[in-house]
Design a protein around this motif. Sequence first.
Motif, PDB file in Angstrom:
ATOM      1  N   LEU A 142     -14.919  45.054  36.890  1.00 16.13           N
ATOM      2  CA  LEU A 142     -13.583  45.342  37.413  1.00 16.13           C
ATOM      3  C   LEU A 142     -13.617  45.197  38.928  1.00 16.13           C
ATOM      4  O   LEU A 142     -14.486  45.751  39.591  1.00 16.13           O
ATOM      5  CB  LEU A 142     -13.160  46.756  37.017  1.00 16.13           C
ATOM      6  CG  LEU A 142     -11.744  47.172  37.421  1.00 16.13           C
ATOM      7  CD1 LEU A 142     -10.703  46.335  36.687  1.00 16.13           C
ATOM      8  CD2 LEU A 142     -11.511  48.653  37.152  1.00 16.13           C
ATOM      9  N   GLY A 143     -12.642  44.456  39.478  1.00 14.20           N
ATOM     10  CA  GLY A 143     -12.691  44.115  40.891  1.00 14.20           C
ATOM     11  C   GLY A 143     -13.644  42.959  41.116  1.00 14.20           C
ATOM     12  O   GLY A 143     -14.444  42.955  42.051  1.00 14.20           O
ATOM     13  N   ASP A 184      -9.461  41.087  38.206  1.00 12.84           N
ATOM     14  CA  ASP A 184      -9.086  41.291  39.607  1.00 12.84           C
ATOM     15  C   ASP A 184      -7.587  41.015  39.749  1.00 12.84           C
ATOM     16  O   ASP A 184      -7.060  40.116  39.075  1.00 12.84           O
ATOM     17  CB  ASP A 184      -9.879  40.343  40.516  1.00 12.84           C
ATOM     18  CG  ASP A 184      -9.844  40.779  41.966  1.00 12.84           C
ATOM     19  OD1 ASP A 184     -10.778  41.491  42.393  1.00 12.84           O
ATOM     20  OD2 ASP A 184      -8.878  40.431  42.679  1.00 12.84           O
ATOM     21  N   TYR A 228      -5.232  44.439  36.410  1.00  8.95           N
ATOM     22  CA  TYR A 228      -5.918  45.712  36.670  1.00  8.95           C
ATOM     23  C   TYR A 228      -6.591  46.164  35.373  1.00  8.95           C
ATOM     24  O   TYR A 228      -6.663  45.420  34.406  1.00  8.95           O
ATOM     25  CB  TYR A 228      -4.919  46.744  37.190  1.00  8.95           C
ATOM     26  CG  TYR A 228      -4.257  46.331  38.493  1.00  8.95           C
ATOM     27  CD1 TYR A 228      -4.829  46.674  39.720  1.00  8.95           C
ATOM     28  CD2 TYR A 228      -3.083  45.578  38.488  1.00  8.95           C
ATOM     29  CE1 TYR A 228      -4.236  46.296  40.919  1.00  8.95           C
ATOM     30  CE2 TYR A 228      -2.488  45.193  39.684  1.00  8.95           C
ATOM     31  CZ  TYR A 228      -3.065  45.558  40.895  1.00  8.95           C
ATOM     32  OH  TYR A 228      -2.471  45.162  42.065  1.00  8.95           O
ATOM     33  N   ILE A 229      -7.061  47.404  35.351  1.00 10.35           N
ATOM     34  CA  ILE A 229      -7.817  47.864  34.185  1.00 10.35           C
ATOM     35  C   ILE A 229      -6.994  47.788  32.911  1.00 10.35           C
ATOM     36  O   ILE A 229      -7.523  47.455  31.838  1.00 10.35           O
ATOM     37  CB  ILE A 229      -8.363  49.299  34.397  1.00 10.35           C
ATOM     38  CG1 ILE A 229      -9.252  49.718  33.231  1.00 10.35           C
ATOM     39  CG2 ILE A 229      -7.234  50.284  34.627  1.00 10.35           C
ATOM     40  CD1 ILE A 229     -10.443  48.824  32.954  1.00 10.35           C
ATOM     41  N   CYS A 232     -18.083  48.339  38.680  1.00 14.92           N
ATOM     42  CA  CYS A 232     -16.904  48.345  39.547  1.00 14.92           C
ATOM     43  C   CYS A 232     -17.407  48.631  40.957  1.00 14.92           C
ATOM     44  O   CYS A 232     -17.577  49.789  41.343  1.00 14.92           O
ATOM     45  CB  CYS A 232     -15.907  49.402  39.072  1.00 14.92           C
ATOM     46  SG  CYS A 232     -14.349  49.404  39.979  1.00 14.92           S
ATOM     47  N   THR A 276     -14.522  48.813  45.003  1.00 14.11           N
ATOM     48  CA  THR A 276     -13.148  48.683  44.509  1.00 14.11           C
ATOM     49  C   THR A 276     -12.418  50.024  44.416  1.00 14.11           C
ATOM     50  O   THR A 276     -11.268  50.154  44.849  1.00 14.11           O
ATOM     51  CB  THR A 276     -13.153  48.011  43.119  1.00 14.11           C
ATOM     52  OG1 THR A 276     -13.653  46.681  43.240  1.00 14.11           O
ATOM     53  CG2 THR A 276     -11.763  47.965  42.506  1.00 14.11           C
ATOM     54  N   LEU A 277     -13.057  51.037  43.845  1.00 11.06           N
ATOM     55  CA  LEU A 277     -12.345  52.281  43.542  1.00 11.06           C
ATOM     56  C   LEU A 277     -11.822  52.993  44.783  1.00 11.06           C
ATOM     57  O   LEU A 277     -10.863  53.767  44.694  1.00 11.06           O
ATOM     58  CB  LEU A 277     -13.247  53.225  42.742  1.00 11.06           C
ATOM     59  CG  LEU A 277     -13.515  52.814  41.293  1.00 11.06           C
ATOM     60  CD1 LEU A 277     -14.471  53.803  40.631  1.00 11.06           C
ATOM     61  CD2 LEU A 277     -12.224  52.706  40.486  1.00 11.06           C
ATOM     62  N   THR A 315      -8.137  54.813  35.866  1.00  9.27           N
ATOM     63  CA  THR A 315      -9.002  53.627  35.781  1.00  9.27           C
ATOM     64  C   THR A 315     -10.335  53.978  35.137  1.00  9.27           C
ATOM     65  O   THR A 315     -10.833  53.250  34.272  1.00  9.27           O
ATOM     66  CB  THR A 315      -9.205  53.032  37.182  1.00  9.27           C
ATOM     67  OG1 THR A 315      -7.937  52.608  37.696  1.00  9.27           O
ATOM     68  CG2 THR A 315     -10.160  51.847  37.142  1.00  9.27           C
ATOM     69  N   LEU A 365     -11.820  52.551  31.706  1.00  6.98           N
ATOM     70  CA  LEU A 365     -13.128  51.909  31.674  1.00  6.98           C
ATOM     71  C   LEU A 365     -13.993  52.511  30.574  1.00  6.98           C
ATOM     72  O   LEU A 365     -14.608  51.798  29.783  1.00  6.98           O
ATOM     73  CB  LEU A 365     -13.830  52.067  33.033  1.00  6.98           C
ATOM     74  CG  LEU A 365     -13.457  51.058  34.117  1.00  6.98           C
ATOM     75  CD1 LEU A 365     -13.947  51.539  35.482  1.00  6.98           C
ATOM     76  CD2 LEU A 365     -14.047  49.689  33.803  1.00  6.98           C
ATOM     77  N   VAL A 400     -20.701  52.260  39.526  1.00  5.25           N
ATOM     78  CA  VAL A 400     -19.652  52.251  40.547  1.00  5.25           C
ATOM     79  C   VAL A 400     -20.289  52.456  41.911  1.00  5.25           C
ATOM     80  O   VAL A 400     -21.291  53.163  42.040  1.00  5.25           O
ATOM     81  CB  VAL A 400     -18.579  53.339  40.296  1.00  5.25           C
ATOM     82  CG1 VAL A 400     -17.870  53.118  38.964  1.00  5.25           C
ATOM     83  CG2 VAL A 400     -19.167  54.736  40.360  1.00  5.25           C
TER      84      VAL A 400
END
Length: 224
Positions: free
Chosen positions: A47-48, A71, A97-98, A111, A114-115, A126, A130, A142
């Motif tokens: 993600l991202g 993304d 997005y997610i 990820c 990004t967060l 999110t 996930l 993350v």
Amino acid sequence: MSFSDPQAVAHYALGPVRQVPGFHALQQMARLLLAESVPHDGRVLVLGAGGGLELKVFAEAQPQWRFVGVDPSSEMLKLASATLGPLASRADLVEGYIDTAPEGPYDGAACLLTLHFLPAEQRLHTLIELRRRLKPGAPLIVAHHSFPQDEQQKARWLNRYAAFAVASGIPAADAGNAIAAIGSRLPALAPEQDLALLQEAGFDEVELFYAGFTFKGWVAYNPS
């Protein structure tokens, strides 16, 4: 940077190395932590994924893994495809997005960087989504800005971030502008808040594996 500006996107890969302490080592650690649990032919959600930097590291090291990269920027996904080159055949790139991410389930997820763009409520959503897409026992990696939020400590850590950037070749004025923007506009959280959100989202065995000035990284697992 503007993620919709093609010229800015083209220079994206230069940024993290000069701004994130141990950036290449962070990518490798993320890959190794995933590999502890993801099977040799596993499927990983990133993600991202715009830019494709970690996708390339993961794909080169794990030739049987397949990926879904998500993304919100179409320009960044174009860059990811170019970065991957022939490896792009193993990655499905999805704009969004997610909630746009295919359901999976996945053997692992990452990820990175990004967060910190997401406010706490959206970040929790999110993380929940996930986890919902992961197989039992699957890891999530993350890493993002995470530093104390009281004004004195916040200023100290942001100044350290700026000092690293300057030492890495970024002009001092640009580094100063960056920490002003981060301090006033980025919805960063304190490390204990990040940890609490991962736990609230339902992850367990949450472990800190990376700390580089204002950046922190955790590995967490979907309960078996």
